[in-house]
Each structure stands twice: as structure tokens, then as C-alpha cells.
Design a protein around this motif. Sequence first.
Motif, PDB file in Angstrom:
ATOM      1  N   GLU A 252       0.837  -1.210   0.000  1.00  0.00           N
ATOM      2  CA  GLU A 252       0.000   0.000   0.000  1.00  0.00           C
ATOM      3  C   GLU A 252       0.871   1.258   0.000  1.00  0.00           C
ATOM      4  O   GLU A 252       0.598   2.208  -0.743  1.00  0.00           O
ATOM      5  CB  GLU A 252      -0.923   0.008   1.221  1.00  0.00           C
ATOM      6  CG  GLU A 252      -1.872   1.194   1.264  1.00  0.00           C
ATOM      7  CD  GLU A 252      -2.857   1.110   2.412  1.00  0.00           C
ATOM      8  OE1 GLU A 252      -3.969   1.651   2.269  1.00  0.00           O
ATOM      9  OE2 GLU A 252      -2.512   0.510   3.462  1.00  0.00           O
ATOM     10  N   GLN A 253       1.930   1.253   0.820  1.00  0.00           N
ATOM     11  CA  GLN A 253       2.809   2.413   0.886  1.00  0.00           C
ATOM     12  C   GLN A 253       3.575   2.594  -0.418  1.00  0.00           C
ATOM     13  O   GLN A 253       3.769   3.718  -0.891  1.00  0.00           O
ATOM     14  CB  GLN A 253       3.791   2.274   2.056  1.00  0.00           C
ATOM     15  CG  GLN A 253       4.631   3.520   2.317  1.00  0.00           C
ATOM     16  CD  GLN A 253       3.776   4.731   2.649  1.00  0.00           C
ATOM     17  OE1 GLN A 253       2.925   4.678   3.527  1.00  0.00           O
ATOM     18  NE2 GLN A 253       3.991   5.835   1.948  1.00  0.00           N
ATOM     19  N   LYS A 256       1.289   4.274  -2.801  1.00  0.00           N
ATOM     20  CA  LYS A 256       1.131   5.692  -2.439  1.00  0.00           C
ATOM     21  C   LYS A 256       2.345   6.504  -2.852  1.00  0.00           C
ATOM     22  O   LYS A 256       2.221   7.616  -3.375  1.00  0.00           O
ATOM     23  CB  LYS A 256       0.911   5.825  -0.925  1.00  0.00           C
ATOM     24  CG  LYS A 256      -0.487   5.478  -0.459  1.00  0.00           C
ATOM     25  CD  LYS A 256      -0.611   5.668   1.036  1.00  0.00           C
ATOM     26  CE  LYS A 256      -2.012   5.327   1.526  1.00  0.00           C
ATOM     27  NZ  LYS A 256      -2.127   5.437   3.001  1.00  0.00           N
ATOM     28  N   LYS A 261      -3.264   4.313  -6.171  1.00  0.00           N
ATOM     29  CA  LYS A 261      -4.109   3.584  -5.227  1.00  0.00           C
ATOM     30  C   LYS A 261      -4.524   2.286  -5.907  1.00  0.00           C
ATOM     31  O   LYS A 261      -5.006   2.294  -7.041  1.00  0.00           O
ATOM     32  CB  LYS A 261      -5.350   4.402  -4.863  1.00  0.00           C
ATOM     33  CG  LYS A 261      -6.312   3.673  -3.929  1.00  0.00           C
ATOM     34  CD  LYS A 261      -7.566   4.502  -3.670  1.00  0.00           C
ATOM     35  CE  LYS A 261      -8.536   3.752  -2.771  1.00  0.00           C
ATOM     36  NZ  LYS A 261      -9.804   4.500  -2.574  1.00  0.00           N
TER      37      LYS A 261
END
Length: 292
Positions: A252-253, A256, A261
Motif C-alpha cells: 500500500e505504501q 502511495k 491507489k
Amino acid sequence: MAITAAMVKELRESTGAGMMDAKKALTENDGDMEAAVDWLRTKGLAKAAKKSGRVAAEGLVGVAVKDGKGVAVEVNSETDFVGKNEEFQNMVRTIAEAGLGVNTVEELADAQVNGKPVSEVLTTAIAKIGENMTLRRMTVVEAPIVVSYVHNAAAPGMGKIGVLVGLEGGNEEIGRQIAMHVAATSPASLGQDDLDPALVDREKQVLTEQARESGKPDAVIEKMIVGRMAKFFEEVTLLGQKFVINPDITVEQAAKDAGAKIVGFARVAVGEGIEKKEEDFAAEVAKTLGGN
């Protein structure tokens, strides 16, 4: 239920447990393989809760992407040799491209390819190549950016594992890196909220029993479960997993950081979930040669 040597062997191979432990686990759970795996995990005797997922289905997964829509289509054959056949590969490519115009595998079977429905194309190929073939499944991912990846491609756009990743923002590069991650780790879901509740409940039950084995007070056990479930979610969800390219951050990071997304993904592996019929090799050779 009678516990056979074959059952003990299967459980040992799927968990890494010792012979006597495997036999006891099956006896305690009346031969229920899944319950026996959980019993071994509870006792700390299973090295891994691996599934003995040997599969007989061969074939290829074909992927196609166009205008924010990606499809992964699995076409099965009886042997791996057919997957190397150029005619079969061309058929899989054509079927995958036809998948871009439909949304379900049932619709795909009726879709027209060169003036014929896909189901008829398969029937013709079966007669020509001489092996049974099936159009098993199709997965769709739609997003502003959809990136595909095939692991160990047999030909462009097809192989044993096909992955689709849907992004909002970002670019093809980060999408491909995430797709490669998915191919390697096979996440159970995108995030915690998408996980199958039955899977979560089962894991919580196993972890609770493990904690109780320690003999600690209920209040301590409760805190232990919270921590262990958090670790579980980190391991099985795509967003929570450590990024294989940079294990210091989560997937997820990583998304980002690339201005993206992740809104969806799919991983399709040939033969996944189909039980393989095992046969003695010598007997198979004898049968081929016409022996008894």
C-alpha cells in the motif's frame, strides 16, 4: 473412520508434521483433513498450513487489457504438452481477447470468434488436438489503469500464472511491480475488509487455541490474539504485505509513494483447486503399453 497410510502421508506432506503426530491428528478429528491441519497448528506441530493442492489440470492462462478493462482467462487441457502447442496458444489468445467484450465465463462461451462461438471453437480444437479442453474461468478487473503480468510466459500474454492489477493514478511501472508481487505472494484479498469471514474466523479460532495451550490468563490471551490477528492480516492481504521489491514498506505504501491507489487485482493460476488423480507410474506405463 479408518485412518489409512495414504491419509497420514498426505497430511505429513501438507504440514511437515511427524508420522505419529499426523496419525493422531487424523484420529482425533475422525479423518477430517482440514480439521487435522488445524489441530496440528494448535499444537504447534505443523510447520505450515499448506494445502496438498496437487492438480491434474494443465493448459494456459491468457490475459488481455484494453481501455481500462483487463481479463484473465483459464483454458485447461489434459497435458502440459498442449500448452506448448502453437494452435492451442493462438486459441487461448483469441479467447482472451474475446473476453474483453463480456463479463462472465458463461458469456465468453457464447462470444463469437471468427464467426463461431467460443464453445464451438473449443470443440473443434478437441477433435483436432485429441485432448479434452475446458474453458474453466474468467476474471475481470476494471480501473483507470489496468496492468497485466504473466509469470514464466509460454508465449506473449499467456502462461501458468496470470495477474491483473487495477490502479487509480500511478503508472504502468508500479502496476507491473505490484503485479509481480501478487504473482509471487498470492494474497487472499486486497484488504482486511475483503477477506472471507470464514477464513478470518477459522484463523482466530486456531490462534485462540494456540494461546490457551500456553496456560496464560484470558486477559493476556485476548491481547495475544489481537497482535497475532494483526500479523495474519499483514501476511494475507495485498495492501498489508511487505513489498517484495522493498520489504521495508508495505505494498500500500509503495503504491502511495508512486502516486497510485490499488483498487483491485486478480491472480489466476492454471489448475488451481483441481484435485490431481495420482497413479502409480509403473502402472501407467504398463497401461500405455497395453499391459494389465
